[in-house]
Structures are given as structure tokens and as C-alpha cells.
Write an enzyme that holds these catalytic residues in place. Structure first.
Site, PDB file in Angstrom:
ATOM      1  N   ASP A 188       0.833  -1.207   0.000  1.00 24.45           N
ATOM      2  CA  ASP A 188       0.000   0.000   0.000  1.00 24.45           C
ATOM      3  C   ASP A 188       0.869   1.259   0.000  1.00 24.45           C
ATOM      4  O   ASP A 188       1.988   1.235  -0.503  1.00 24.45           O
ATOM      5  CB  ASP A 188      -0.952  -0.066   1.213  1.00 24.45           C
ATOM      6  CG  ASP A 188      -2.304   0.548   0.909  1.00 24.45           C
ATOM      7  OD1 ASP A 188      -2.347   1.723   0.544  1.00 24.45           O
ATOM      8  OD2 ASP A 188      -3.327  -0.155   1.044  1.00 24.45           O
ATOM      9  N   HIS A 259      -3.867   6.338   2.791  1.00 21.88           N
ATOM     10  CA  HIS A 259      -4.549   5.128   2.336  1.00 21.88           C
ATOM     11  C   HIS A 259      -4.015   3.867   3.029  1.00 21.88           C
ATOM     12  O   HIS A 259      -4.791   3.030   3.516  1.00 21.88           O
ATOM     13  CB  HIS A 259      -4.382   5.035   0.820  1.00 21.88           C
ATOM     14  CG  HIS A 259      -5.135   3.938   0.145  1.00 21.88           C
ATOM     15  ND1 HIS A 259      -4.596   2.685  -0.073  1.00 21.88           N
ATOM     16  CD2 HIS A 259      -6.370   3.905  -0.400  1.00 21.88           C
ATOM     17  CE1 HIS A 259      -5.483   1.943  -0.728  1.00 21.88           C
ATOM     18  NE2 HIS A 259      -6.569   2.647  -0.937  1.00 21.88           N
ATOM     19  N   SER A 626     -10.794  -0.983  -1.785  1.00 23.01           N
ATOM     20  CA  SER A 626      -9.569  -0.870  -0.966  1.00 23.01           C
ATOM     21  C   SER A 626      -9.861  -1.091   0.506  1.00 23.01           C
ATOM     22  O   SER A 626      -9.014  -1.607   1.236  1.00 23.01           O
ATOM     23  CB  SER A 626      -8.964   0.530  -1.103  1.00 23.01           C
ATOM     24  OG  SER A 626      -8.206   0.642  -2.261  1.00 23.01           O
TER      25      SER A 626
END
Ligand code: NAG
Ligand code: NAG
Ligand code: NAG
Ligand code: NAG
Ligand code: NAG
Ligand code: NAG
Length: 848
Positions: A188, A259, A626
Site C-alpha cells: 500500500d 490510504h 480498498s
């Protein structure tokens, strides 16, 4: 890893010869997308360009596993590869350098990475012309080349929603132990190591873990602990593309984006961490496996990432010994040709071969068919669903009704109603129509008559394409409304707005004053119509009396009334192409599983700037596949903890066959569908929306039966794909096709059956292994796809623990349906196990 996934041919009880037959008939992150040329072209590319080059010769893992079949045996107990393996890795690296030096002109290239562990490959940046590309491609040691592609980033409440505290966590001994000693690899944007979700207390040492922690910018010594056990980053690809911006990308595993911090906390964040955003407490967060460890592989950056870096992360993670790989990213350009043969999919196949369970985001290009961004049947492709929680932010229009809105904000003061004033009625001068439209977006306070707006609720217009995106527009409108001393702000979406079917995918963002975004265009029109009716005008168009009143409620309070789960509109849908050039559908089901992915609270990086409203905050609310993916990665960790000997295909099978096709109220799952206008359309979901169904972690711990596959099964599967012959598969995988004549993709031993082109009759065989502790008798229950006769043989079997047996399913086209219809085969166990197999069949011709 044990030998759990070797074929158990010796214990197969072939009861298929039995004569019992049942025969029945019936029934965003948005990035610039880089147009990527086909993997085998390249001659017309502009320089400089990056290629991934697959080379002849085994990788470290292939070489070692040829002898041992296991990952663990390749690594010694010291924190490194065995001497022999290390030596071989060095040999591969130097052979890569030699090859490049031999084929290419000095200084015309730069090697980015040597990949040696899972695959024998390299990535190289070529400064020169197409000659270099063809010289490389024509070299006898080069198997194939793929052009660099761009990748993009594809919880307080969800653990409760998934039933974990009274289910799977109990089996582990409670939240304090759930996921103990399992390492989840996060591919990620890195991690914010100082977040409360990742502190560690009384963890013990971790056995056979080889990962390391880098110390770098914003990632000081001590950033890793017993919770974050590894942190590395891979940036050569993005640097080669000149897209690395040190201001926000950070030359370190630190997450400048947010994220990766968010997804990490969903998978394995500590339990009981207060979610405080702009001073408001939204509850307490916990990861799905709050005791699992995190190994961070930063491969993607604020504005996206590149295949070369992603491959480096995968290679390293598996080498380090992660148990689960959570992959919340995908290619922006899709795959040309056979997606399952892309180097990305193949790397993940090798990861699975090495004993790692791979969980991958389905993609966010829904709700249209054929929008999947995840292919290989060896990985779990995760679709996104809504949980029952929402944060309603209604406009309460006095004497008219209540209209749905979005955004986190306090309500207007007290219970009283305030006059509404539309921007177009609040300007200083008469403005012409063009100006009025422009000013009605409230991006600037100067054209407004302050005394008119003060003390009222200002209504402003909104179109998504106006400028800078929604969040930027909202921010400016909030500043305007505050400046004019309005008590509240209502943002009305214009009915002509292009945002259409994404209408309900807007996530609430914090508003700094009482405000509501009415995104439903119908509701917007209605508010406007009723406002106009109630507002008395002079003949010259000036307002004589403001007669419309409303109030806004506190929208920071959650409501738990959503019919859930239901499939999020953005979640990618099946079917999938086996070959994107010939547009042949694949005989496998994708997506695989539905997990919560809409409006998920997760840990954040205060420095992150690309999601408005959360700058400087410790938590953010985001949506996407996600967010769904790390939920399943956490579930895998719980299974891994309880069943350390289960290999990836058993864990995958357990999660899939135990999924539920019903919502919390027992109704069949719904899916948000494509809609012709801005209203959200809900329809009956199919396996192409939610795969096997919604993840059910507690049932997954004890699935009864498992469908196993091993590496050879996957090789055979690849051999059946249109456009993949034995040589291609051999080059791509090093494996040999061992398929029987007439073999088909639908033969792969997964718990679903998908037949995209049923002509006449097809018989499919499946093997199941009893992974429970007791002998059990299973009885088939069939729900028939439309126009297809399904028979299962035997329809009843008794299976001893640790044994495998097979059954046959025969599908006969009874009508020329020529589109997919859905059914299921459910095995009902006498000891209570329920093993669900979705059937997705397109009966194209009754005669064949
Ligand atoms: C990097 O980002 C900063 C902040 O957004 C910006 O000011 C700067 O121009 C960027 N640098 C490059 C090289 O793009
Ligand atoms: C603002 O509106 C008030 C009330 O209608 C009016 O009396 C005043 O003249 C307006 N001011 C300007 C500058 O137009
Ligand atoms: C209103 O009128 C004044 C004086 O005529 C002018 O300076 C100003 O720009 C006008 N404002 C708007 C919003 O049109
Ligand atoms: C509104 O904005 C103007 C111009 O920027 C500024 O002078 C004024 O102080 C602001 N008023 C309020 C109440 O924020
Ligand atoms: C549009 O809004 C009106 C009034 O709120 C309501 O009666 C109508 O059913 C809505 N239509 C749709 C398609 O939502
Ligand atoms: C939106 O489209 C649906 C059909 O997809 C229709 O039933 C509904 O009336 C439409 N609503 C509006 C506001 O046009």
C-alpha cells in the site's frame, strides 16, 4: 507451510460412480490513466520507458520448492535466506546485469530492480529507441516483456457488523488475542507509525519472521514495534517515471497519503482506539484481527504507483514470510490479452504457491458488468458492501418533508426553523443569467448582500464538473456561508449534474458549520420547487417575503438502519474476460466475496492532503474495495491463527463456501445497480455482484468441507485459457500443462462453477476434503440456473475426516438463454455445516 495442498489422490473415495442422480430443471481515488500499450508491442513507445522482463531460469523459490514444496524450508532460522539461496539470488542479479550489458548500449538504460525470489525477472528503464526494446525481446534468455503500467489505490463499527466479538474473536480468546502471531503484509502507501492503532504492548517475539524495518525520513528508529514488524518501500519505478514528489510522497515507509494507514488499521489496528475527528468522538475503532502483526510494503504513492515497484514489494513480502498479503491496488489500464497471465497475476500465483493467502481489491469501476480489476482464481477478489451504519444529514423542510443529505456537521442551533434563501435571491445587484449561475455556486462572498443572508440558511448550487472537485467546492461554499453569517448551508446538486450513478457513493466529509449536501437530484429539484412556491417575489424579481423554513440536524450521530449488506455502486462486477482481446468470458467466478467497504472509519496520516476535510486528523472515513480488502485479510489472519496448517486454497475455500447470500434481516442480498439518472437503483444481487456472498468470519472458521487446489491445478487452469498454449504457460510459469484432452477452465477445483458458453451438456467434477473433526453426511440442495438442467452425482455422501472424495455436476442446456443465469448447489451437512457453491451458467445452445 505443510504439505496440506499436495494432491490427496490416495485417499480419494470416488463415489462418482454411484448411481444416485438428481435431475432437475429450472431456474476513488481517480488518477490520470496512462494509456498502456500491449505487453508485447513496444516499438512505438516514447522514451524513456520502463519494461518488466521475464527471464529464462528458475527463481529462488521455484528452485528450492522443486525439492521441498514449502516456503519455510527455503529460509533458515537466521534472519536471512539460506546461504545457498542467497548465493543463487546474487547469481541471478549478476546474470541480469550481464544480460543488460550484453544487449544494450552503455548508459542507455538503468536497471530498476532484479526480482529473484518469486520470479526471475528484472525491470529496466530504457532511454533509447525501439531498437533497444526489440534487442532485448529477441534475446534467447528473455521469455517475454511487459511494459510498465500504472497502478492506483483501488473501523469503528464493521467488526461488530461482522459479528466478530461474539464469533470469530471468541474462538481466538477475545479481541486481545485475535490474529496473534499472524503477519499481514500490506502492499500500500506505507503507514503512519505513531498512530494509536499501531502501538504495541505485551506481544511476544515472532518466530521465523525475516522482514526488516527501514529507518528513514519521518520513519525514525523505533517506528517499528511488535505491531509493525516490517516496513520497507519501493520507489524506483515511480522515480523513473518522474512522478515521485518528495513533498508528500516521503522517501521512506511513512505514509504521506493516508490510504495505507487506513487499510492497515482495518486489517489489524488495535482494538478500542477512540475515533476523534474535529473534536467529535465517532466511536471506537478496531481492526478485524486486532492482534495480528503488520508488515508494510510501500509501493504506491499519493498520485499512484507502478508495476515495477509493486512486483518488488510482492517479491520482498513473500521472502520475508508474510502469511497474508492485502492488496488494495490495481492497474489503471487493465490487462491486454490473458489477464491471468499478466506478470502481476503470476507473481501473486507464486506467492500463493509459497503459502501466502492473497487478498485483492475487485476494483472500483462498478456498477457495470465486466468491470473487474482482479482476475487470477488463486486470489480472493473482494467486492465492497455497505454496512448498516449511515450518517444521515437531512434537510428538515418545515411543512414540506425531510430530504436526505450528506456531510458531517453540527445541526442548526436549537429545534427552531430558519428562513431559507437561495443564492440567486441574495445577490447585491441584479446580475445577468450567466453571472447568477456562476455566483450561485457560492465560491465567493463578494456578490452577496450580507444583511439578506445573515441568520438564514443559504442554498447554493453544485455541479461536480465546476472546478477542483466536490470537496474543494464545498470548502469554498462553507467559507462563503460563514463569511455571510448564514446559520446553515444547503448545497443542492443540479439535476443536470453528470455525477449520475455514483450518486450515493459520495462519502460524508466534515463540514465546519451546519451544512448538508443534497446529492439526490430529485430531492434537490423538490427543495428548489417548494422554496420557490413559498418565497414571495416582487414584480421586478426581488424577494418580498422569505416564507420557506428549514433546519439541519446533527449529522455526526450514526444511524443503523441501512438494509445491509448491499453491494456498493462503485464495486466492480463480473463476469470477467478470460482474454480481453478475443472477449471470451472466463469460466471462473469473480468477484469472490463481499466485505464492508463503504464509509469505513480508519486510521489516518495527519499530513495527508488528498482527501479534503481530514487534513490534520487521526481518522478518516473512506469508501472503496480498498477498504473491503483488508477486512478479508483480517479474516484470513483469524483463520490462519486457528488453523495454522491450512494452506491458502483451504482458507480461501473456507471463506467462500461459508459466505452468506442474505442480509442481516434474512432477505436476499441487494446490489446498487447502474441507474439512468442520479437516483440510486437497488436490485437483486447476483454472484457477479457479490461473488459467493457476504463474508461470515465465524462460519469460515469451521467450513466442514474444503475445495483444494495446488500449483499444478493452476497451471492446468492457465493451459485451458483461450490464447494460452502449453508453451506460453511454460514460459510464464515454468510449469507443464498436464491437462486431459478436452479439459476446460471450469475444471479448476474451486467451490463455484461458471460456464460462460454452455452448449448441450457439460459435466464438471469437484473434489472435497473433510476438514472438520467428524464424519459427516452431506446432502445436495440445488437452486437451478434458468434454462439449465443440473444433476449432481452423488447427491448424498458420507465423508470421513481428512479424506477427499469427488462428485460430478452435469449441466444440460434446456433453453437457448444466451445470457448468464444463476443458481447454487448447497451441501447440507448432518452435523450442521453448510457448503455453498454458486452456479453461473450461460446456456447458449441446447444442442451441441
Ligand atoms: C510537489 O508538490 C508540491 C506540493 O503540492 C508542489 O508545490 C511542487 O511543485 C511539486 N513538485 C513537483 C516536482 O511536482
Ligand atoms: C440588501 O438587502 C436589503 C434587504 O432587502 C436591502 O434593504 C439593501 O438595500 C440591500 N443592500 C444592497 C447593497 O443591495
Ligand atoms: C454591483 O454594483 C456595483 C456598482 O454598480 C458594482 O461595482 C459591483 O461589481 C456589482 N456587483 C455585482 C456582484 O454585480
Ligand atoms: C468576509 O470576507 C471579507 C473579505 O475577505 C473579510 O474582510 C470579512 O472580515 C469576512 N467576514 C467574516 C464575518 O468572516
Ligand atoms: C422524487 O421526490 C418526490 C418528492 O420527495 C417523491 O415523491 C418521488 O417519489 C421521488 N422520486 C424518486 C424517483 O425518487
Ligand atoms: C430515474 O430512473 C428510474 C428508472 O431507472 C425511474 O424510475 C425514475 O423515475 C427516474 N427518476 C427521475 C428523477 O428521473
Amino acid at each position: 507451510m505443510t504439505m496440506c495442498c499436495m494432491k490427496l489422490t490416495m485417499s480419494v473415495q470416488d463415489v462418482g460412480k454411484n448411481n444416485i442422480t438428481v435431475m432437475l430443471l429450472m431456474g476513488s481515488l481517480f488518477l490520470f490513466s496512462v494509456a498502456s500499450p500491449s505487453p508485447h508491442s513496444g516499438s512505438s513507445l516514447v522514451s524513456p520507458s520502463v519494461y518488466i522482463v521475464r527471464l529464462r531460469g528458475e527463481s529462488v523459490h521455484q528452485r528450492a520448492s522443486a525439492a521441498s514444496e514449502t516456503n519455510a524450508e527455503i529460509l533458515t532460522d537466521s534472519n536471512r535466506l539460506s546461504f545457498e539461496a542467497e548465493e543463487y539470488a546474487e547469481f541471478l542479479k549478476s546474470s541480469h546485469d550481464k544480460l543488460l550489458a550484453q544487449v544494450l548500449v552503455p548508459n542507455s538504460y538503468e536497471k530498476l530492480y532484479s526480482y529473484t525470489y518469486l520470479i526471475n525477472a528484472l525491470s529496466v528503464k530504457l532511454h533509447g529507441d525501439s531498437y533497444e526494446v526489440s534487442a532485448l525481446r529477441d534475446h534467447p534468455d528473455v521469455l517475454f516483456m511487459e511494459h510498465e503500467t500504472m497502478f492506483q489505490k483501488a473501523t469503528t463499527h464493521t467488526p461488530d457488523f461482522l459479528g466478530l466479538p461474539h464469533g470469530a474473536w471468541l474462538a481466538a480468546g477475545g479481541a486481545k488475542h485475535a490474529g496473534e502471531d499472524v503477519v499481514i503484509g500490506m502492499l500500500d502507501t506505507g503507514i503512519n507509525p505513531s498512530h494509536l492503532s499501531f502501538t504495541s504492548d505485551y506481544y511476544g517475539p515472532l518466530k521465523s519472521w525475516k522482514g526488516k524495518c527501514l529507518v528513514a525520513e519521518s520513519f525514525p528508529d523505533g517506528s517499528c514495534n511488535h505491531k509493525i514488524v516490517g516496513a520497507q518501500y519501493f520507489a524506483k519505478g515511480i522515480i523513473a517515471a518522474n512522478l515521485f514528489n518528495a513533498t508528500y510522497d516521503f522517501d521512506s515507509p511513512f505514509d504521506g497519503d493516508g490510504h495505507g494507514t487506513h487499510t492497515s488499521s482495518i486489517a489489524a489496528g488495535n482494538s478500542g482506539v477512540p475515533v476523534i475527528v474535529h473534536g467529535n468522538n465517532y466511536g471506537y475503532a478496531s481492526g478485524v484481527a486486532p492482534r495480528a502483526r503488520l508488515a508494510v510494503y510501500k509501493v504506491i504513492y499519493r498520485d499512484g504507483g507502478f508495476l515495477s515497484d509493486v512486483l518488488a514489494g510482492i517479491d520482498q513480502a513473500v521472502q520475508d514470510g508474510v502469511h497474508v498479503l492485502s492488496v488494495s491496488l490495481g492497474s489503471t489500464s487493465g490487462t491486454y490479452g490473458v489477464p491471468a497471465l499478466s506478470i502481476f497475476d503470476l507473481s501473486l500465483l507464486f506467492a500463493v504457491k509459497a503459502g501466502v493467502v492473497v487478498v485483492h481489491a475487485a476494483g472500483n469501476n462498478g456498477p457495470y458488468p465486466l468491470s473487474m480489476n482482479s482476475f487470477g482464481p488463486w486470489m480472493i477478489s473482494v467486492a465492497s458492501g455497505l454496512s448498516d451504519r449511515s450518517y444521515p444529514n437531512p434537510v428538515i423542510f418545515k411543512g414540506v418533508g425531510i430530504f436526505p443529505g450528506a456531510g458531517f456537521s453540527a445541526g442548526t442551533p436549537g429545534e427552531e426553523f430558519y428562513p431559507l434563501i437561495h443564492a440567486e435571491d441574495a445577490f447585491l445587484n441584479h446580475t445577468n443569467a450567466y453571472e447568477a449561475e456562476y455566483y450561485s455556486y457560492c465560491q465567493d462572498a463578494s456578490p452577496f448582500n450580507r444583511s439578506l443572508v445573515a441568520g438564514k440558511i443559504l442554498i447554493c448550487n453544485f455541479v461536480e464538473y465546476y472546478s477542483g472537485g466536490a470537496a474543494v467546492q464545498f470548502q469554498a461554499a462553507l467559507i462563503t456561508a460563514k463569511n455571510l453569517s448564514a446559520v446553515g448551508l444547503i448545497i443542492l446538486r443540479e439535476p443536470t449534474d453528470v455525477w449520475r450513478d455514483k450518486s450515493n457513493s459520495f462519502d460524508p466529509i466534515p463540514f465546519t458549520m451546519p451544512a448538508s449536501f443534497v446529492m439526490d437530484a430529485n430531492a434537490s429539484s423538490e427543495i428548489l420547487k417548494r422554496y420557490k412556491q413559498k418565497t414571495k417575489m416582487n414584480r421586478d424579481g426581488q424577494v418580498r417575503e422569505f416564507g420557506a423554513y428549514a433546519r439541519l440536524s446533527d449529522s455526526r450521530v450514526a444511524s443503523y438502519k441501512v438494509q445491509a449488506p448491499q453491494v456498493s455502486s462503485f464495486s466492480a462486477r463480473g463476469p470477467t474476460y478470460a482474454n480481453t482481446v478475443t472477449s471470451v468470458f472466463a469460466d471462473i467466478l469473480k468477484p469472490d466475496i463481499l466485505a464492508p467497504g463503504s464509509q469505513i472509519w480508519g486510521a489516518w496520516s495527519p499530513t495527508a492532503t488528498d482527501v479534503n476535510g481530514y487534513s490534520g486528523q487521526e481518522f478518516a472515513l473512506l469508501s472503496g474495495t480498498s477498504m473491503a480488502t483488508p477486512h478479508v485479510a483480517g479474516v484470513v489472519a483469524l483463520l490462519r491463527q486457528t488453523h495454522p496448517n491450512w494452506c491458502p486454497s483451504i482458507i480461501q475455500s473456507a471463506i467462500l463456501t461459508s459466505a452468506t447470500q442474505y442480509d442481516t434481516k434474512g432477505r436476499r442480498l441487494l446490489a446498487q445497480q447502474p441507474s439512468a439518472n442520479a437516483s440510486q437503483l437497488l436490485g437483486a444481487g447476483t454472484p457477479f455482484d457479490f461473488g459467493y456472498g457476504a463474508v461470515n468470519p465465524t462460519a469460515a472458521l469451521d467450513p466442514g468441507l474444503a475445495f483444494k487446489t495446488d500449483f499444478q491445478d493452476h497451471i492446468n487452469f492457465l493451459c485451458t485459457l483461450p490464447g494460452a498454449d502449453a508453451n506460453t504457460v511454460q514460459d510464464a510459469t515454468g510449469g507443464t500443462c498436464r491437462t486431459a484432452p478436452g479439459a476446460r477452465s471450469s475444471d479448476l477445483n474451486i467451490p463455484s462453477i461458471t460456464i460462460a458458453n454452455l452448449i448441450g451438456t457439460r459435466t464438471v467434477r469437484r473434489f472435497v476434503t473433510n476438514v472438520a473433526d467428524n464424519e459427516e453426511t452431506y446432502t445436495a440442495s440445488i437452486r437451478h440456473p434458468g434454462g439449465v438442467k443440473v444433476a449432481v452425482k452423488p447427491a448424498v455422501f458420507t465423508i470421513k475426516p481428512k479424506t477427499t472424495l469427488s462428485f460430478h455436476l452435469t449441466f444440460k442446456a434446456a433453453e437457448n438463454v444466451q445470457s448468464f443465469t444463476f443458481g447454487s448447489l448447497t451441501w447440507m451437512g448432518s452435523k450442521g455445516h453448510v457448503v455453498y457453491m454458486p452456479l453461473s451458467i450461460s446456456a447458449n445452445s441446447v444442442t451441441g
